[in-house]
Design an enzyme around this catalytic site. Structure first.
Site, mmCIF file in Angstrom:
data_model
loop_
_atom_site.group_PDB
_atom_site.id
_atom_site.type_symbol
_atom_site.label_atom_id
_atom_site.label_comp_id
_atom_site.label_asym_id
_atom_site.label_seq_id
_atom_site.Cartn_x
_atom_site.Cartn_y
_atom_site.Cartn_z
ATOM 1 N N ASP A 43 -0.839 16.345 -2.247
ATOM 2 C CA ASP A 43 -1.176 15.378 -3.291
ATOM 3 C C ASP A 43 -0.181 15.513 -4.450
ATOM 4 O O ASP A 43 0.216 16.618 -4.824
ATOM 5 C CB ASP A 43 -2.611 15.644 -3.794
ATOM 6 N N ASN A 85 -13.321 10.005 -0.955
ATOM 7 C CA ASN A 85 -13.854 9.163 -2.025
ATOM 8 C C ASN A 85 -13.897 7.739 -1.508
ATOM 9 O O ASN A 85 -12.922 7.244 -0.958
ATOM 10 C CB ASN A 85 -12.946 9.225 -3.263
ATOM 11 N N CYS A 130 0.855 -1.191 0.000
ATOM 12 C CA CYS A 130 0.000 0.000 0.000
ATOM 13 C C CYS A 130 0.889 1.239 0.000
ATOM 14 O O CYS A 130 1.692 1.442 0.900
ATOM 15 C CB CYS A 130 -0.912 -0.010 1.227
ATOM 16 N N CYS A 135 0.575 3.450 3.109
ATOM 17 C CA CYS A 135 1.259 2.881 4.282
ATOM 18 C C CYS A 135 2.750 3.205 4.200
ATOM 19 O O CYS A 135 3.383 3.538 5.216
ATOM 20 C CB CYS A 135 1.070 1.368 4.347
ATOM 21 N N HIS A 141 -6.577 3.137 0.926
ATOM 22 C CA HIS A 141 -6.161 3.452 2.296
ATOM 23 C C HIS A 141 -6.880 4.757 2.565
ATOM 24 O O HIS A 141 -6.653 5.747 1.839
ATOM 25 C CB HIS A 141 -4.627 3.583 2.346
ATOM 26 N N GLY A 162 -14.719 7.108 -7.743
ATOM 27 C CA GLY A 162 -13.437 7.204 -8.443
ATOM 28 C C GLY A 162 -12.250 6.965 -7.527
ATOM 29 O O GLY A 162 -11.111 7.297 -7.884
ATOM 30 N N HIS A 197 -9.217 14.339 1.418
ATOM 31 C CA HIS A 197 -8.656 15.397 0.573
ATOM 32 C C HIS A 197 -9.049 16.742 1.183
ATOM 33 O O HIS A 197 -10.225 16.958 1.501
ATOM 34 C CB HIS A 197 -9.260 15.367 -0.831
ATOM 35 N N HIS A 246 -8.341 8.177 3.037
ATOM 36 C CA HIS A 246 -7.675 9.479 2.992
ATOM 37 C C HIS A 246 -8.703 10.581 2.816
ATOM 38 O O HIS A 246 -9.717 10.399 2.141
ATOM 39 C CB HIS A 246 -6.630 9.532 1.865
#
Ligand code: 5GP
Ligand code: ZN
Length: 112
Positions: A29, A86, A3, A6, A97, A92, A101, A99
């Protein structure tokens, strides 16, 4: 488990964190869609939003405190921002993992 998030959280992949606490780390990002585009992720692998309900109140509060710290440091607290998760194929989601945004720094279009 292979991952990418990770590996970022553990430091195996070097990244510069824009914020962190005992449970979460935040970093820019790689492919930003707004002038500020930060990802906030749990240090441990959490697959989906509902797994967060297993976390205690202190951890959840630390998440929103960290978001607040980041939007202040990025200078978007007053201009406004969006916090997005998401989840699943219709959203999408690319990385499995959990997250969050944080998007800001420009007028954001309507959701969807
Ligand atoms: P999702 O579509 O799963 O909600 O969002 C995944 C996000 O992770 C995307 O915005 C993508 O640009 C970002 N991302 C994917 N791989 C990496 C990486 O290795 N480093 C960073 N900083 N961001 C990544
Ligand atoms: Zn992971």
């Amino acid at each position: 488990m292979d991952c990418i998030f990770c590996k970022i959280a553990s430091g195996e992949i070097k990244s510069s964190f824009v914020g962190e606490n005992d449970w979460f780390v935040a970093f820019d990002d790689i492919n930003p869609v707004a002038p500020t585009h930060v990802l906030v992720i749990p240090r441990e692998h959490v697959k989906s939003l509902e797994e967060l309900t297993a976390f205690d109140d202190e951890v959840l509060k630390s998440l929103f405190d960290l978001v607040d710290e980041i939007v202040r440091s990025k200078g978007i607290k007053d201009s406004g921002f969006r916090l997005i998760v998401n989840q699943g194929s219709d959203s999408g989601q690319e990385v499995e993992h959990l997250h969050f945004h944080i998007l800001g720094g420009r007028k954001l279009g309507r959701l969807g």
